[in-house]
Write an enzyme that holds these catalytic residues in place. Structure first.
Site, PDB file in Angstrom:
ATOM      1  CD  GLU A 138      -1.381  -0.076   3.658  1.00  0.00           C
ATOM      2  OE1 GLU A 138      -1.988   0.997   3.870  1.00  0.00           O
ATOM      3  OE2 GLU A 138      -1.598  -1.127   4.291  1.00  0.00           O
ATOM      4  CB  CYS A 168      -2.428  -4.524   6.281  1.00  0.00           C
ATOM      5  SG  CYS A 168      -1.947  -2.935   6.977  1.00  0.00           S
ATOM      6  CG  HIS A 173      -2.530  -7.197  10.187  1.00  0.00           C
ATOM      7  ND1 HIS A 173      -1.389  -6.809   9.534  1.00  0.00           N
ATOM      8  CD2 HIS A 173      -3.235  -6.055  10.426  1.00  0.00           C
ATOM      9  CE1 HIS A 173      -1.390  -5.504   9.373  1.00  0.00           C
ATOM     10  NE2 HIS A 173      -2.502  -5.028   9.912  1.00  0.00           N
TER      11      HIS A 173
END
Length: 417
Positions: A83, A115, A250
Site C-alpha cells: 500500500e 495490509c 496481522h
C-alpha cells in the site's frame, strides 16, 4: 494426488536504521511503559528516502534468491503486495523484475488492499500453482511497505518499514498450505486510508480495531466451519482454535495480537454455548487467555516488536519470527494465520509447518539482518522523517542491497546489488 503447495522459503529486508521506542517515548514526554507494555514495541525501523518500497522489495527478493539458491528460470510469477506504491500505473513488481534481471516469460503485478494486499498476492500465487496453470513453476510474492503517520502524532510509535519475500512452490518446506481451507470476511468501511497525494495515512484508531476484530471473527468462523467439515479440528474439551499449534496475526502493533487472540477464543466460546450473545462467563473466559496467548502467539512477535508496523508484511514478519523461534519444534504441526486489511478484508487460513522449516530459516539469517542496523537518536530520526521523498541522500548501498539513487523526470533510478 492433491498437490502440496505453499511457502518454500522467505527472506526479510529492513531499513538500515532504527530508533529505540523508549527513547522516542521520553522525547515525547510519555511514560515508556505506554509504548512498551501498552503497544508491545521495543524498536521502530526508520527509513530514509533512498529506502523506498521498491528498494526494500528488491533487496528482500534478491536476498531470498541468493540465500536459498533459487533457480529464477523456474519462476513464472512475481507479485508485490503493497500500500506504498510509487506510481499510479507502473507497478513495484516491474521495478523488482528489472533490478533482479528476472526472466521475461513471467507474470508481474502489484496487489493492493491496505495490509491485506500481500495475502491477496500469496493466494493468487498458491491457487495458480495448485490449479496446474503454473506448469511446475514457482512464484515470488513480496510484501513491502513503509508505515508513516508523521512526527508527534498518535500513530507515531506504530510506524515502521520493511519487506518480506516469499518463495511459493510445490516444495513447501516452510508451510504447506491447506489450499481452499480459507475463511474470508469483507466490509466497506473507512477505518484507515491514505488519499492520493498524501505520504501519511489517516486512521480512526479505535474504529479500526473494532473493524479488525469484527472481520477477523467472520473470517475465523468461515475457516473453522470448513476445518470441522474436514475433521482438522473438532468440538471437544479443547476449543477448536486451541487445536492449532500456533496462530499468527496481522500485527499493526504487537498488543493487537493479544486482542485478536482473545476475540478468536470468544468466537469459540460464544458458538459452543449456542445461539445468542456471549454470556458474561464466556467473555471473562475469553479475556483470561494469557496461557493460551503465551503458548500460541507470543513467540511470533519477536521481529515485529523490533521493526514496527510493515503493513502487508506484518503477518509474514510474524510468520518469520515464529519459525525463526520454533521452526524445528513445530515441524508437521498445523498453524493458523490471520490477515487483515483496512477498508476492509480479513482472511483466516492454515497450513502445516514443513520438516525443513528450521533449515530454511537458518539460511534466512534473521539475527544478522537485525544486528547490522544502526540505532539512531530521536533527533536523527526526526531529520530523516523531514527529508523530501524525491531527494535521496547520496549513500552507497550496502552489499546485496538496493537504494533509490534519484528521481529524474518522474523516473526512478536505483543502485546496488
Amino acid at each position: 494426488m492433491k498437490k502440496r503447495v505453499g511457502i518454500e522459503a522467505l527472506a526479510v529486508a529492513v531499513p538500515r536504521r532504527y530508533v529505540d521506542i523508549e527513547d522516542l517515548a521520553r522525547a515525547r514526554g510519555v511514560d515508556p511503559a505506554k509504548f512498551t507494555a501498552g503497544l508491545g514495541a521495543k524498536e521502530m525501523a526508520v527509513n530514509d528516502p533512498g529506502e523506498d518500497s521498491v528498494s526494500l522489495a528488491a533487496t528482500a527478493a534478491a536476498r531470498l534468491i541468493k540465500q536459498q539458491g533459487v533457480d529464477t528460470s523456474k519462476v513464472g510469477m512475481l507479485v508485490v503486495g503493497t500500500e506504498t506504491g510509487v506510481d499510479h500505473s507502473k507497478p513495484i513488481a516491474s521495478h523488482v523484475h528489472g533490478l533482479l534481471k528476472l526472466p521475461r516469460s513471467m507474470r508481474t503485478f502489484d496487489s493492493q488492499h491496505a495490509c491485506y494486499g500481500g495475502t491477496a498476492g500469496l493466494m493468487a500465487a498458491v491457487e495458480w500453482i495448485a490449479s496446474g496453470a503454473g506448469a511446475g513453476r514457482s512464484a515470488l510474492v513480496v510484501c513491502t511497505d513503509i508505515a508513516r503517520y508523521g512526527l508527534k502524532t498518535a500513530g507515531e510509535p506504530t510506524q515502521g518499514g520493511g519487506a518480506v519475500a516469499l518463495l511459493v512452490s510445490e516444495t513447501p518446506d516452510l508451510l504447506a498450505m491447506d489450499v481452499g481451507l480459507n475463511g474470508v470476511c469483507t466490509s466497506d468501511v473507512y477505518d484507515f486510508w491514505r488519499p492520493v497525494g498524501r505520504r501519511e495515512a489517516l486512521v480512526d484508531g479505535h474504529y479500526s480495531i473494532t473493524c479488525y476484530l469484527d472481520a477477523m471473527a467472520g473470517a475465523y468462523r468461515g475457516w473453522r466451519e470448513r476445518a470441522l467439515e474436514q475433521g482438522l479440528v473438532r468440538w471437544d474439551s479443547t476449543l477448536p482454535s486451541e487445536q492449532l499449534a500456533r496462530i499468527m496475526y496481522h500485527v499493526p502493533f504487537c498488543k493487537m495480537a493479544r486482542k485478536a487472540h482473545a476475540q478468536v477464543r470468544l468466537c469459540d466460546l460464544e458458538d459452543a454455548q449456542g445461539p445468542g450473545p456471549a454470556t458474561p462467563e464466556a467473555r471473562d473466559e475469553a479475556a483470561k487467555s494469557q496461557a493460551s496467548y503465551d503458548a500460541q502467539v507470543a513467540k511470533s512477535l519477536g521481529l515485529n516488536a523490533r521493526v514496527g508496523n510493515v503493513y502487508t508484511a506484518s503477518l509474514y514478519l510474524a510468520l518469520a519470527g515464529q519459525l525463526h523461534a520454533e521452526g524445528a519444534a513445530l515441524a508437521n504441526q498445523r498453524v493458523g494465520l490471520l490477515s487483515y486489511g483496512s477498508g476492509c478484508c480479513a482472511e483466516f487460513y492454515s497450513g502445516v509447518v514443513g520438516e525443513k522449516a528450521a533449515e530454511r530459516m537458518a539460511r534466512a539469517d534473521l539475527d544478522t539482518v537485525l544486528a547490522k542496523r544502526e540505532r539512531v537518536s530521536v533527533e536523527e530520526y526526526e531529520r530523516l522523517m523531514n527529508l523530501p521523498y524525491d531527494a535521496p541522500e547520496a549513500i552507497a548501498p550496502e552489499p546485496g542491497t538496493f537504494r533509490l539513487a534519484e528521481i529524474h523526470e518522474h523516473r526512478r533510478k536505483y543502485a546496488g546489488a
